[in-house]
Design a protein around this motif. Structure first.
Motif, PDB file in Angstrom:
ATOM      1  N   ASN A  91      -5.228  56.686   0.516  1.00 21.83           N
ATOM      2  CA  ASN A  91      -4.820  56.705  -0.889  1.00 21.83           C
ATOM      3  C   ASN A  91      -5.279  57.953  -1.644  1.00 21.83           C
ATOM      4  N   THR A 115      -3.961  58.399  -5.249  1.00 19.69           N
ATOM      5  CA  THR A 115      -2.599  57.903  -5.451  1.00 19.69           C
ATOM      6  C   THR A 115      -2.593  56.500  -6.027  1.00 19.69           C
ATOM      7  N   GLU A 116      -3.732  55.863  -6.113  1.00 23.68           N
ATOM      8  CA  GLU A 116      -3.821  54.524  -6.681  1.00 23.68           C
ATOM      9  C   GLU A 116      -4.209  54.613  -8.149  1.00 23.68           C
ATOM     10  N   SER A 117      -3.543  53.824  -8.964  1.00 28.08           N
ATOM     11  CA  SER A 117      -3.867  53.743 -10.388  1.00 28.08           C
ATOM     12  C   SER A 117      -3.343  52.419 -10.917  1.00 28.08           C
ATOM     13  N   ARG A 118      -3.659  52.131 -12.173  1.00 27.71           N
ATOM     14  CA  ARG A 118      -3.171  50.899 -12.800  1.00 27.71           C
ATOM     15  C   ARG A 118      -1.798  51.118 -13.423  1.00 27.71           C
ATOM     16  N   SER A 122       5.861  52.191  -8.779  1.00 27.56           N
ATOM     17  CA  SER A 122       5.916  51.802  -7.375  1.00 27.56           C
ATOM     18  C   SER A 122       4.956  52.696  -6.593  1.00 27.56           C
ATOM     19  N   PRO A 123       4.592  52.298  -5.365  1.00 27.87           N
ATOM     20  CA  PRO A 123       3.716  53.149  -4.553  1.00 27.87           C
ATOM     21  C   PRO A 123       4.286  54.557  -4.360  1.00 27.87           C
ATOM     22  N   GLN A 124       5.598  54.662  -4.187  1.00 28.07           N
ATOM     23  CA  GLN A 124       6.224  55.972  -4.016  1.00 28.07           C
ATOM     24  C   GLN A 124       6.095  56.818  -5.289  1.00 28.07           C
ATOM     25  N   GLN A 125       6.265  56.180  -6.443  1.00 28.96           N
ATOM     26  CA  GLN A 125       6.143  56.905  -7.709  1.00 28.96           C
ATOM     27  C   GLN A 125       4.711  57.377  -7.931  1.00 28.96           C
ATOM     28  N   LYS A 126       3.745  56.577  -7.518  1.00 29.55           N
ATOM     29  CA  LYS A 126       2.347  56.984  -7.659  1.00 29.55           C
ATOM     30  C   LYS A 126       2.048  58.203  -6.797  1.00 29.55           C
ATOM     31  N   ILE A 127       2.592  58.234  -5.595  1.00 31.12           N
ATOM     32  CA  ILE A 127       2.411  59.397  -4.723  1.00 31.12           C
ATOM     33  C   ILE A 127       3.102  60.613  -5.328  1.00 31.12           C
TER      34      ILE A 127
END
Length: 177
Positions: A91, A115-118, A122-127
């Motif tokens: 992450n 790449t992790e947040s509140r 989506s996981p892809q958008q966070k990346i």
């Protein structure tokens, strides 16, 4: 023995070529910086932070696209280019920006972003968000772009307390000197 001498000569030649490439790279960077001094990077993004009175402030920054628009023509003129590479590990997105000269010498800057947040993404958008942030910071870092401030907040809070007579007199004294 002749093979050992030949190997040593090749090693010396390679070292000389590497040094010449570093010198050319440094010269190209100096020319780039001189050109950049008259071609400012425009801060094209802003965001309001905080909601409470006295604690809210705005941040402004130059996106990677705005930085690229300002620097790409200048880099091309001096034989420099850049590219990014990425590695996702637990992450954490490792973004590396490589600045390279046409003679082959390069330097790199790596930025590591979670790449992790509140955030409601989506996981892809966070990346993708981490990638955009890493791109911008590594690009600033590899070229030493002091004109592209890194998310420096502009506080909108103003202390309404009036200054004292003594403070006013001291200010006038300082201005006079």
């Amino acid at each position: 023995e002749a093979v050992a001498v030949l190997k040593e000569l090749v090693t010396l030649k390679n070292a000389q070529e590497d040094r010449a490439a570093r010198v050319e790279f440094a010269g190209a960077m100096a020319k780039f910086k001189a050109k950049l001094a008259v071609s400012p990077i425009i801060k094209d993004k802003s965001q309001q932070q905080g909601a409470d009175v006295g604690t809210s402030f705005a941040i402004t920054w130059a996106s990677a696209a705005a930085i690229a628009a300002a620097i790409d023509p200048l880099l091309a003129d001096v034989g420099l280019s850049y590219k990014w590479s990425y590695k996702l590990d637990n992450n954490m997105l490792h973004t590396t920006c490589r600045a390279q000269h046409v003679n082959g010498h390069f330097e790199e800057t790596t930025v590591v972003v979670p790449t992790e947040s509140r955030a409601g993404m989506s996981p892809q958008q966070k990346i993708s968000s981490a990638q955009a942030y890493g791109d911008r910071l590594s690009l600033i870092g590899v070229f030493g772009l002091t004109t592209a401030e890194q998310d420096a907040p502009k506080h909108s809070y103003v202390d309404p307390t009036p200054i004292t007579q003594e403070q006013a007199a001291e200010l006038l004294k300082t201005i006079g000197s």
